[in-house]
Design a protein around this motif. Structure first.
Motif, PDB file in Angstrom:
ATOM      1  N   LEU A 268       0.834  -1.195   0.000  1.00  9.61           N
ATOM      2  CA  LEU A 268       0.000   0.000   0.000  1.00  9.61           C
ATOM      3  C   LEU A 268       0.873   1.251   0.000  1.00  9.61           C
ATOM      4  N   THR A 269       0.506   2.240  -0.810  1.00  5.88           N
ATOM      5  CA  THR A 269       1.271   3.476  -0.908  1.00  5.88           C
ATOM      6  C   THR A 269       0.981   4.364   0.296  1.00  5.88           C
ATOM      7  N   ARG A 270       2.035   4.920   0.866  1.00  8.47           N
ATOM      8  CA  ARG A 270       1.870   5.768   2.045  1.00  8.47           C
ATOM      9  C   ARG A 270       2.943   6.841   2.070  1.00  8.47           C
ATOM     10  N   PHE A 271       2.690   7.882   2.800  1.00  7.49           N
ATOM     11  CA  PHE A 271       3.726   8.885   3.044  1.00  7.49           C
ATOM     12  C   PHE A 271       3.435   9.558   4.370  1.00  7.49           C
ATOM     13  N   GLY A 272       4.422  10.289   4.879  1.00  6.62           N
ATOM     14  CA  GLY A 272       4.256  11.003   6.127  1.00  6.62           C
ATOM     15  C   GLY A 272       4.667  12.452   5.970  1.00  6.62           C
ATOM     16  N   VAL A 273       4.038  13.309   6.745  1.00  4.62           N
ATOM     17  CA  VAL A 273       4.428  14.716   6.827  1.00  4.62           C
ATOM     18  C   VAL A 273       4.394  15.143   8.286  1.00  4.62           C
ATOM     19  N   LYS A 274       5.182  16.165   8.587  1.00  4.53           N
ATOM     20  CA  LYS A 274       5.180  16.727   9.930  1.00  4.53           C
ATOM     21  C   LYS A 274       5.564  18.195   9.837  1.00  4.53           C
ATOM     22  N   GLY A 275       5.374  18.887  10.936  1.00  6.08           N
ATOM     23  CA  GLY A 275       5.746  20.292  11.002  1.00  6.08           C
ATOM     24  C   GLY A 275       4.562  21.172  11.341  1.00  6.08           C
ATOM     25  N   SER A 276       4.864  22.404  11.716  1.00  9.12           N
ATOM     26  CA  SER A 276       3.808  23.312  12.159  1.00  9.12           C
ATOM     27  C   SER A 276       2.838  23.686  11.046  1.00  9.12           C
ATOM     28  N   GLY A 277       3.264  23.518   9.799  1.00 10.07           N
ATOM     29  CA  GLY A 277       2.369  23.826   8.685  1.00 10.07           C
ATOM     30  C   GLY A 277       1.662  22.617   8.118  1.00 10.07           C
ATOM     31  N   ALA A 278       1.851  21.441   8.743  1.00 13.62           N
ATOM     32  CA  ALA A 278       1.306  20.205   8.161  1.00 13.62           C
ATOM     33  C   ALA A 278      -0.214  20.190   8.145  1.00 13.62           C
ATOM     34  N   ILE A 279      -0.841  20.659   9.217  1.00 14.67           N
ATOM     35  CA  ILE A 279      -2.306  20.615   9.286  1.00 14.67           C
ATOM     36  C   ILE A 279      -2.913  21.481   8.189  1.00 14.67           C
ATOM     37  N   ALA A 280      -2.388  22.696   8.034  1.00 18.86           N
ATOM     38  CA  ALA A 280      -2.926  23.586   7.013  1.00 18.86           C
ATOM     39  C   ALA A 280      -2.690  23.020   5.620  1.00 18.86           C
ATOM     40  N   TRP A 281      -1.533  22.433   5.395  1.00 20.93           N
ATOM     41  CA  TRP A 281      -1.232  21.888   4.071  1.00 20.93           C
ATOM     42  C   TRP A 281      -2.135  20.702   3.746  1.00 20.93           C
TER      43      TRP A 281
ATOM     44  N   GLU B  49       2.351  15.462  13.311  1.00 18.12           N
ATOM     45  CA  GLU B  49       2.908  14.442  12.424  1.00 18.12           C
ATOM     46  C   GLU B  49       1.787  13.504  11.975  1.00 18.12           C
ATOM     47  N   PHE B  50       1.821  13.144  10.691  1.00 16.81           N
ATOM     48  CA  PHE B  50       0.724  12.383  10.105  1.00 16.81           C
ATOM     49  C   PHE B  50       1.256  11.275   9.200  1.00 16.81           C
ATOM     50  N   LEU B  51       0.561  10.162   9.224  1.00 16.76           N
ATOM     51  CA  LEU B  51       0.765   9.073   8.284  1.00 16.76           C
ATOM     52  C   LEU B  51      -0.470   8.992   7.404  1.00 16.76           C
ATOM     53  N   ILE B  52      -0.271   9.058   6.094  1.00 21.47           N
ATOM     54  CA  ILE B  52      -1.367   8.961   5.136  1.00 21.47           C
ATOM     55  C   ILE B  52      -1.130   7.713   4.293  1.00 21.47           C
ATOM     56  N   GLU B  53      -2.143   6.862   4.202  1.00 22.56           N
ATOM     57  CA  GLU B  53      -2.001   5.620   3.438  1.00 22.56           C
ATOM     58  C   GLU B  53      -3.240   5.406   2.574  1.00 22.56           C
ATOM     59  N   GLU B  54      -2.995   5.051   1.316  1.00 25.01           N
ATOM     60  CA  GLU B  54      -4.083   4.750   0.391  1.00 25.01           C
ATOM     61  C   GLU B  54      -4.015   3.302  -0.019  1.00 25.01           C
ATOM     62  N   GLY B  55      -4.813   2.962  -0.930  1.00 28.18           N
ATOM     63  CA  GLY B  55      -4.677   1.755  -1.688  1.00 28.18           C
ATOM     64  C   GLY B  55      -5.404   0.570  -1.180  1.00 28.18           C
ATOM     65  N   ALA B  56      -6.267  -0.028  -1.454  1.00 30.68           N
ATOM     66  CA  ALA B  56      -6.704  -1.231  -0.808  1.00 30.68           C
ATOM     67  C   ALA B  56      -6.502  -2.333  -1.617  1.00 30.68           C
ATOM     68  N   LEU B  57      -6.539  -2.499  -1.632  1.00 33.10           N
ATOM     69  CA  LEU B  57      -6.453  -3.869  -1.628  1.00 33.10           C
ATOM     70  C   LEU B  57      -6.729  -4.211  -3.011  1.00 33.10           C
ATOM     71  N   LEU B  58      -7.172  -5.281  -3.403  1.00 32.68           N
ATOM     72  CA  LEU B  58      -7.153  -5.675  -4.805  1.00 32.68           C
ATOM     73  C   LEU B  58      -8.520  -5.551  -5.444  1.00 32.68           C
ATOM     74  N   PRO B  59      -8.560  -5.399  -6.779  1.00 28.03           N
ATOM     75  CA  PRO B  59      -9.855  -5.412  -7.456  1.00 28.03           C
ATOM     76  C   PRO B  59     -10.552  -6.755  -7.258  1.00 28.03           C
ATOM     77  N   PRO B  60     -11.891  -6.780  -7.191  1.00 26.24           N
ATOM     78  CA  PRO B  60     -12.593  -8.046  -6.991  1.00 26.24           C
ATOM     79  C   PRO B  60     -12.273  -9.046  -8.091  1.00 26.24           C
ATOM     80  N   GLN B  61     -12.069 -10.293  -7.710  1.00 30.52           N
ATOM     81  CA  GLN B  61     -11.830 -11.352  -8.680  1.00 30.52           C
ATOM     82  C   GLN B  61     -11.964 -12.693  -7.976  1.00 30.52           C
ATOM     83  N   PRO B  62     -12.288 -13.767  -8.711  1.00 29.12           N
ATOM     84  CA  PRO B  62     -12.368 -15.097  -8.097  1.00 29.12           C
ATOM     85  C   PRO B  62     -10.979 -15.655  -7.884  1.00 29.12           C
ATOM     86  N   TRP B  63     -10.496 -15.544  -6.640  1.00 26.19           N
ATOM     87  CA  TRP B  63      -9.104 -15.900  -6.363  1.00 26.19           C
ATOM     88  C   TRP B  63      -8.795 -17.360  -6.662  1.00 26.19           C
ATOM     89  N   GLY B  64      -9.769 -18.222  -6.546  1.00 29.20           N
ATOM     90  CA  GLY B  64      -9.497 -19.634  -6.732  1.00 29.20           C
ATOM     91  C   GLY B  64      -9.051 -19.995  -8.138  1.00 29.20           C
TER      92      GLY B  64
END
Length: 301
Positions: free
Chosen positions: A54-67, A98-113
């Motif tokens: 899953l793609t993620r990134f972090g930001v921190k600092g006094s301007g992080a909330i506004a950004w 300080e914040f951790l932001i993460e996207e991405g779930a998981l996989l498109p629906p499909q018959p895994w078997g």
């Protein structure tokens, strides 16, 4: 957008540990991902899955909330809490600024078997260029429900030697320019600083998750109220971790992140304890399957 790759853009911190499992693999966000492990019992008391792709990134600092607000990203009201992104993903507030932001779930629906098990060594030469789009996380833990698939969409082809299809779907989380090879937001203003996130990210799922936590961590997770969306910064087996406790229809489902440099030790230790409790490793596509089998076993008739 689908594009062919010849070399993975990145690897999970526990890629070597997962290679020994003769499971089904797909590439997502530039990373080979273990989606299923054959012969896994659908009623494991504790299952552990790798979500490092899953793609993620972090930001921190006094301007992080506004950004973050300018990017359309919601801000958790309190430190050590998390909230959902509008169209998928999570925002975890790890302190005042300080914040951790993460996207991405998981996989498109499909018959895994229908997918044939293959190991990473069988995939041939892989490689290519990234995309600025990735699969939506679907609201924190909610996206995990999509992993099992309902067969309504056509199945994606299994890996073939030397030719992989990489999944890339819009994130729609409010920020732009995040790719599988670039995990920090671009063009940050003054007083907003990137935090490099090269995590091992895992999920723990099952009725015995609390027993595993009692053996590995001194923090009392049972004292928390899940309605508060807590984020816990603690240590497990001597490794600093970020934990988001949750559940899926009353079954504990925990998300855990740790520094990827400790990933192999952390993973192997947790897997050993999970196996002592009768559990083990699953692919990301099997969490929903486990849920379905639990429901079927308790349903009348």
């Amino acid at each position: 957008m689908n594009y062919k790759l010849q070399t993975p853009l990145r690897l999970s911190p526990i890629h070597d540990q997962l290679q020994s499992l003769k499971g089904t693999w797909r590439e997502i966000n530039g990373m080979p991902v273990l989606t299923t492990v054959p012969a896994v019992d659908g009623n494991l008391p504790v299952a552990i899955a790798d979500l490092s792709y899953l793609t993620r990134f972090g930001v921190k600092g006094s301007g992080a909330i506004a950004w973050l607000a300018q990017q359309g990203i919601p801000i958790p009201a309190q430190p050590n809490s998390w909230c959902e992104l509008p169209n998928g993903g999570i925002v975890a507030r790890l302190g005042m600024t300080e914040f951790l932001i993460e996207e991405g779930a998981l996989l498109p629906p499909q018959p895994w078997g229908e997918l044939e098990p293959q190991s990473p060594s069988e995939l041939g030469d892989l490689g290519g260029n990234g995309s600025d789009e990735s699969p939506p996380f679907q609201g924190g833990f909610r996206g995990i429900e999509d992993l099992g698939g309902n067969g309504s969409d056509p199945p994606l082809p299994p890996f073939k030697r030397g030719e992989l299809e990489s999944e890339s779907l819009p994130f729609q989380g409010g920020f732009r320019g995040i790719s599988a090879g670039k995990l920090e937001p671009p063009d940050l203003p003054p007083q907003v600083y990137p935090v490099l996130r090269q995590d091992l990210a895992i999920a723990l799922y099952g009725t015995s998750v609390q027993e595993l936590l009692l053996q590995t961590c001194s923090f009392n997770f049972r004292a928390l109220s899940l309605s508060d969306h807590p984020v816990v910064l603690t240590s497990m087996v001597g490794v600093s971790v970020t934990v988001i406790p949750g559940d899926r229809d009353g079954i504990p489902l925990y998300r855990i992140w740790c520094d990827g440099t400790f990933g192999a030790y952390f993973w192997e230790t947790l897997v050993a304890i999970a196996q002592e409790l009768g559990g083990g490793v699953i692919g990301v596509g099997q969490i929903q399957k486990m849920k379905e089998k639990r429901i079927n076993r308790v349903s009348p008739g």
